[in-house]
Scaffold this active site. Sequence first.
Site, PDB file in Angstrom:
ATOM      1  N   HIS A 135       0.851  -1.203   0.000  1.00  0.00           N
ATOM      2  CA  HIS A 135       0.000   0.000   0.000  1.00  0.00           C
ATOM      3  C   HIS A 135       0.875   1.237   0.000  1.00  0.00           C
ATOM      4  CE1 HIS A 135      -3.890   2.101   0.921  1.00  0.00           C
ATOM      5  NE2 HIS A 135      -3.004   3.055   1.231  1.00  0.00           N
ATOM      6  N   HIS A 186       1.483   5.377  -2.220  1.00  0.00           N
ATOM      7  CA  HIS A 186       0.980   6.409  -3.136  1.00  0.00           C
ATOM      8  C   HIS A 186       2.186   7.023  -3.846  1.00  0.00           C
ATOM      9  CE1 HIS A 186      -3.275   6.548  -1.759  1.00  0.00           C
ATOM     10  NE2 HIS A 186      -2.726   6.044  -0.661  1.00  0.00           N
ATOM     11  N   GLN A 205      -9.607   9.255  -5.499  1.00  0.00           N
ATOM     12  CA  GLN A 205      -9.334   9.973  -4.249  1.00  0.00           C
ATOM     13  C   GLN A 205     -10.503  10.845  -3.801  1.00  0.00           C
ATOM     14  OE1 GLN A 205      -6.064  10.630  -1.997  1.00  0.00           O
ATOM     15  NE2 GLN A 205      -8.072  10.757  -1.054  1.00  0.00           N
ATOM     16  N   HIS A 261      -9.335   1.533  -0.077  1.00  0.00           N
ATOM     17  CA  HIS A 261      -9.220   2.306   1.154  1.00  0.00           C
ATOM     18  C   HIS A 261     -10.562   2.164   1.871  1.00  0.00           C
ATOM     19  CE1 HIS A 261      -5.797   4.129  -0.791  1.00  0.00           C
ATOM     20  NE2 HIS A 261      -5.606   5.004   0.181  1.00  0.00           N
ATOM     21  N   GLU A 317     -10.975   4.465   6.727  1.00  0.00           N
ATOM     22  CA  GLU A 317      -9.836   5.190   7.287  1.00  0.00           C
ATOM     23  C   GLU A 317     -10.399   6.361   8.079  1.00  0.00           C
ATOM     24  OE1 GLU A 317      -5.574   7.224   5.980  1.00  0.00           O
ATOM     25  OE2 GLU A 317      -7.048   6.731   4.448  1.00  0.00           O
ATOM     26  N   ASP A 371       2.544   3.405   2.841  1.00  0.00           N
ATOM     27  CA  ASP A 371       1.493   4.363   2.523  1.00  0.00           C
ATOM     28  C   ASP A 371       2.053   5.663   1.950  1.00  0.00           C
ATOM     29  OD1 ASP A 371      -0.976   5.511   2.218  1.00  0.00           O
ATOM     30  OD2 ASP A 371      -1.473   5.610   4.339  1.00  0.00           O
ATOM     31  N   TRP A 406       0.506  14.018   3.335  1.00  0.00           N
ATOM     32  CA  TRP A 406       0.008  13.370   4.535  1.00  0.00           C
ATOM     33  C   TRP A 406       1.101  13.044   5.551  1.00  0.00           C
ATOM     34  CZ3 TRP A 406      -1.598  12.357  -0.407  1.00  0.00           C
ATOM     35  CH2 TRP A 406      -2.939  12.634  -0.694  1.00  0.00           C
TER      36      TRP A 406
END
Length: 420
Positions: free
Chosen positions: A57, A59, A152, A210, A213, A309, A315
Amino acid sequence: MLDLLITQASLPDGRTGMSVAVQGGHIVEVSPGLDAPAHETLDAGGQLLTPPFCDPHFHMDATLSYGLPRVNQSGTLLEGIALWGELKPLLTEEALVERALAYGDWALAKGLLAIRSHVDTSDPSLRPVRAMLEARKRMASYLDVQLVAFPQDGVLRSPGGLDNLKRALDLGVDVVGGIPHFERTMGEGAASVRLLCELAAERGLPVDMHCDESDDPLSRHIETLAFETQRLGLQGRVNGSHLTSMHSMDNYYVSKLIPLIAESGVSAVANPLINITLQGRHDTYPKRRGMTRVPELMAAGVTVAFGHDCVMDPWYSLGSGDMLEVAHMGLHVAQMTSQAGMRQCFDAVTTNAAKVMGLGNYGIAPGKDASFVLLQARDPIEAIRLRATRLKVWRKGRLLSEMAPACARLSLPGRQGVLP
């Protein structure tokens, strides 16, 4: 004659003094004390030889963008999403590719040879998708990259969300993704799960969503994901990522939910570094840890892996592509400090992660790809404790990276020596 013979290696399952023979990019024999002619022979000296690290996982379209166009001041998930929305109009395909390639270099040096990356499909231009497809092509000789079509902004919430996602799949994206907890309502979230699972079944693709979360214990889309997996016969092809709302749910509901997940064959990916950072932001004290119920899911037979992630993006401001750092945080957050628990955390960034990604030629056994990492550690627990140096990294029998052993030379009266 063998291409490569590694001797005196320790393996993650506890075997020591093992030899690994390589021919034509594949492992041909694993046995103790093997003596055979080889073009290259390496004495591992009892150090740990492990299959490569896998990140199920990530991005990659956002990685290494920290500070563009500004920094996430609140540190929350929602500000990160808003910040990514501000950044998207400023992105260029060339910059996206270059950042992905730079991260691929970091990954390789850390023995991370397989990454499943979610790529944002919300922008009609599909610029991040095209960039990640190009980056995947350029890295194919040394890094396995799977791409997840990730809406997203919500597949139902954003105009053209479903059409954009389908176009990304048509371009060659591998996995169907989703974000049901970010849709407008719980009902639309559940509808998005059903819609996306039906799309995956129609196209014969895996699902990696996802899911929940959130700190909200009423965010229960994993229940719908497990149901749709069984209804559509997708067992073994579906993963739920994050599942952080399970940390806030009451035990009675979870006692029903976990058996449903196990029965459906849905796997789970927790992201310890990011979950401990983003969750619990609305709490004062006591403050929730936020990561999903890893040991309980594992005890029920669910395949659980850890993902990185984020690395230096809207983030998360830190990270280096080190999956041992992920395992280290995971065992602390989940309080998995027993010998068995720590070994399970090592599995979560190696064998379990490979299983989530469906990597069939993975492992140290005859017939598997000769892809492995020699660590400066004697066993998986020591590897996590030290975040061990990656002495050598091979992919399909080819040496791709090596580092000098880490050591410190002391100069103290009566205490001279070398520390690993």
